[in-house]
Design an enzyme around this catalytic site. Structure first.
Site, short mmCIF file in Angstrom:
data_model
loop_
_atom_site.label_atom_id
_atom_site.label_comp_id
_atom_site.label_asym_id
_atom_site.label_seq_id
_atom_site.Cartn_x
_atom_site.Cartn_y
_atom_site.Cartn_z
N ASN A 10 0.86 -1.18 0.00
CA ASN A 10 0.00 0.00 0.00
C ASN A 10 0.90 1.24 0.00
O ASN A 10 1.47 1.59 1.02
CB ASN A 10 -0.90 -0.03 1.26
CG ASN A 10 -1.70 1.25 1.42
OD1 ASN A 10 -1.83 2.04 0.49
ND2 ASN A 10 -2.26 1.44 2.61
N TRP A 11 1.00 1.86 -1.15
CA TRP A 11 1.95 2.98 -1.28
C TRP A 11 1.45 4.27 -0.65
O TRP A 11 2.20 5.22 -0.53
CB TRP A 11 2.25 3.24 -2.76
CG TRP A 11 2.97 2.14 -3.47
CD1 TRP A 11 3.36 0.93 -2.92
CD2 TRP A 11 3.40 2.12 -4.83
NE1 TRP A 11 3.99 0.19 -3.87
CE2 TRP A 11 4.04 0.89 -5.05
CE3 TRP A 11 3.31 3.04 -5.87
CZ2 TRP A 11 4.58 0.55 -6.29
CZ3 TRP A 11 3.84 2.70 -7.11
CH2 TRP A 11 4.48 1.47 -7.31
N LYS A 12 0.17 4.33 -0.34
CA LYS A 12 -0.43 5.56 0.20
C LYS A 12 -0.15 6.73 -0.78
O LYS A 12 -0.09 6.50 -1.98
CB LYS A 12 0.08 5.83 1.61
CG LYS A 12 -0.09 4.57 2.49
CD LYS A 12 0.15 4.79 3.93
CE LYS A 12 -0.07 3.46 4.65
NZ LYS A 12 0.03 3.58 6.09
N HIS A 98 -9.51 1.63 4.90
CA HIS A 98 -8.22 1.79 5.57
C HIS A 98 -8.38 2.79 6.73
O HIS A 98 -9.13 3.75 6.62
CB HIS A 98 -7.17 2.28 4.57
CG HIS A 98 -5.79 2.24 5.14
ND1 HIS A 98 -5.32 3.21 5.99
CD2 HIS A 98 -4.80 1.32 5.04
CE1 HIS A 98 -4.08 2.89 6.37
NE2 HIS A 98 -3.75 1.74 5.81
N GLU A 100 -6.65 5.17 7.73
CA GLU A 100 -6.39 6.58 7.39
C GLU A 100 -7.60 7.20 6.69
O GLU A 100 -7.89 8.38 6.85
CB GLU A 100 -5.12 6.68 6.52
CG GLU A 100 -3.87 6.45 7.37
CD GLU A 100 -2.71 5.81 6.62
OE1 GLU A 100 -2.70 5.81 5.39
OE2 GLU A 100 -1.81 5.28 7.32
N GLU A 170 -5.66 -4.56 10.63
CA GLU A 170 -4.57 -3.62 10.89
C GLU A 170 -4.84 -2.86 12.19
O GLU A 170 -5.63 -1.90 12.20
CB GLU A 170 -4.46 -2.60 9.75
CG GLU A 170 -4.19 -3.22 8.41
CD GLU A 170 -3.58 -2.20 7.45
OE1 GLU A 170 -2.44 -2.39 7.05
OE2 GLU A 170 -4.26 -1.21 7.14
N GLY A 176 2.45 2.43 10.69
CA GLY A 176 3.42 3.52 10.51
C GLY A 176 4.17 3.90 11.78
O GLY A 176 4.86 4.90 11.82
N SER A 216 3.31 -2.01 10.32
CA SER A 216 4.77 -2.11 10.51
C SER A 216 5.34 -3.49 10.15
O SER A 216 6.22 -4.00 10.85
CB SER A 216 5.16 -1.71 11.94
OG SER A 216 4.78 -0.37 12.20
P1 PGA Z 1 2.83 0.41 7.65
O1 PGA Z 1 1.37 0.66 7.01
O2 PGA Z 1 3.35 -0.90 7.10
O3 PGA Z 1 3.65 1.59 7.21
O4 PGA Z 1 2.65 0.35 9.12
C1 PGA Z 1 0.47 -0.40 6.84
C2 PGA Z 1 -0.83 0.11 6.24
O5 PGA Z 1 -1.24 1.25 6.55
O6 PGA Z 1 -1.45 -0.58 5.43
#
Ligand code: PGA
Length: 258
Positions: A10-12, A98, A100, A170, A176, A216
């Site tokens: 997931n590149w965001k 997600h 976010e 998640e 993150g 992470s």
């Molecule tokens: P991360 O993000 O691996 O940077 O913790 C995971 C995600 O948000 O899907």
């Protein structure tokens, strides 16, 4: 049952078209062919780079995912993208719900549910994200939150093939932050989700549906996470932006027997 693990990057909000092209060429060199049939791999670039990724990954073992979608087929929805458009650009998957999106863009269980249904209708595979926040974990309501997210997100969804849906657990406090859930924590909630899936679908479907862990994930912890019975893959953020670390994660995930 033999399960092909799924690793999704997931590149965001990262990477231009040129950076996407460089990444896709590099990733193909690293993993294409070698892992085919043992680990399924997908990358989720931003909307602006989906076409470039799909073009370069066509006829490879690597799939393309969107990071979001809107549920309507078309219409006056400024800024939105429909499942049909994602199919048109070459996506196989779309991430929905997600944390976010829930936190910054007011995504709700109800909108996640509508998005899942719209994707399934268009024969795209939802990667349905859920998970508790740190405050919810401290309050001791992790199971209640995960149950609500699962039940409401799946409401009315009818699928007959376990390949048609992916769940990503998640824990928000692990995204993150560098703070990965322990393998036990990464097992406990997916096992609970699988029980809910059994009630919602059927025992057979629940065994076949893939549940990813996210938060992470790194080359150093992928093997211990994948060793957990109910973890069938990973949704990777930060470590998916670099070809070397992402392909190390792909190599670290092996085929699973169930
Ligand atoms: P991360 O993000 O691996 O940077 O913790 C995971 C995600 O948000 O899907």
């Amino acid at each position: 049952m033999s399960q092909t693990p799924l690793i999704v990057g997931n590149w965001k909000m990262h990477k231009t078209i040129q950076e996407t092209e460089e990444f896709c060429l590099g990733l193909k060199k690293e993993i294409d062919g070698i892992r085919s049939g043992q680990v399924e791999v997908a990358v989720a670039p931003p909307f602006t780079a989906l076409a470039a990724a799909a073009r370069l990954l066509k006829n490879s073992s690597i799939s393309v995912s969107a990071q979001d979608v809107f549920w309507a087929e078309s219409g006056a929805y400024t800024g939105e993208v429909s499942p049909k458009m994602l199919r048109d650009v070459g996506c196989r998957y779309a991430i929905i719900g997600h944390s976010e999106r829930r936190q910054f863009f007011h995504e709700t269980d109800d909108s996640v549910n509508k998005k899942a249904a719209a994707l399934i209708t268009e024969k795209l595979i939802p990667i349905f994200c859920l998970g508790e926040t740190l405050a919810e974990r401290r309050e001791g309501i992790t199971f209640t939150v995960v149950e609500r997210q699962t039940r409401q997100g799946l409401k009315g969804l009818a699928i007959t093939d376990p390949q048609d849906l992916v769940i990503a657990y998640e824990p928000v406090w692990a995204i993150g932050t560098g703070q990965t859930a322990t393998p036990q924590q990464a097992q406990e909630i997916p096992a609970f989700i699988r029980k809910l899936l059994q009630e919602h679908f059927s025992p057979e479907m629940s065994r076949g549906l893939r549940i990813l862990y996210g938060g992470s994930v790194k080359p150093e912890n992928i093997a211990e996470l994948m060793a957990m019975d109910d973890v069938d893959g990973a949704l990777v953020g930060g470590a998916s932006l670099n070809v070397k670390s992402f392909s190390a994660i792909v190599r670290g995930a092996g085929p699973k027997e169930k």
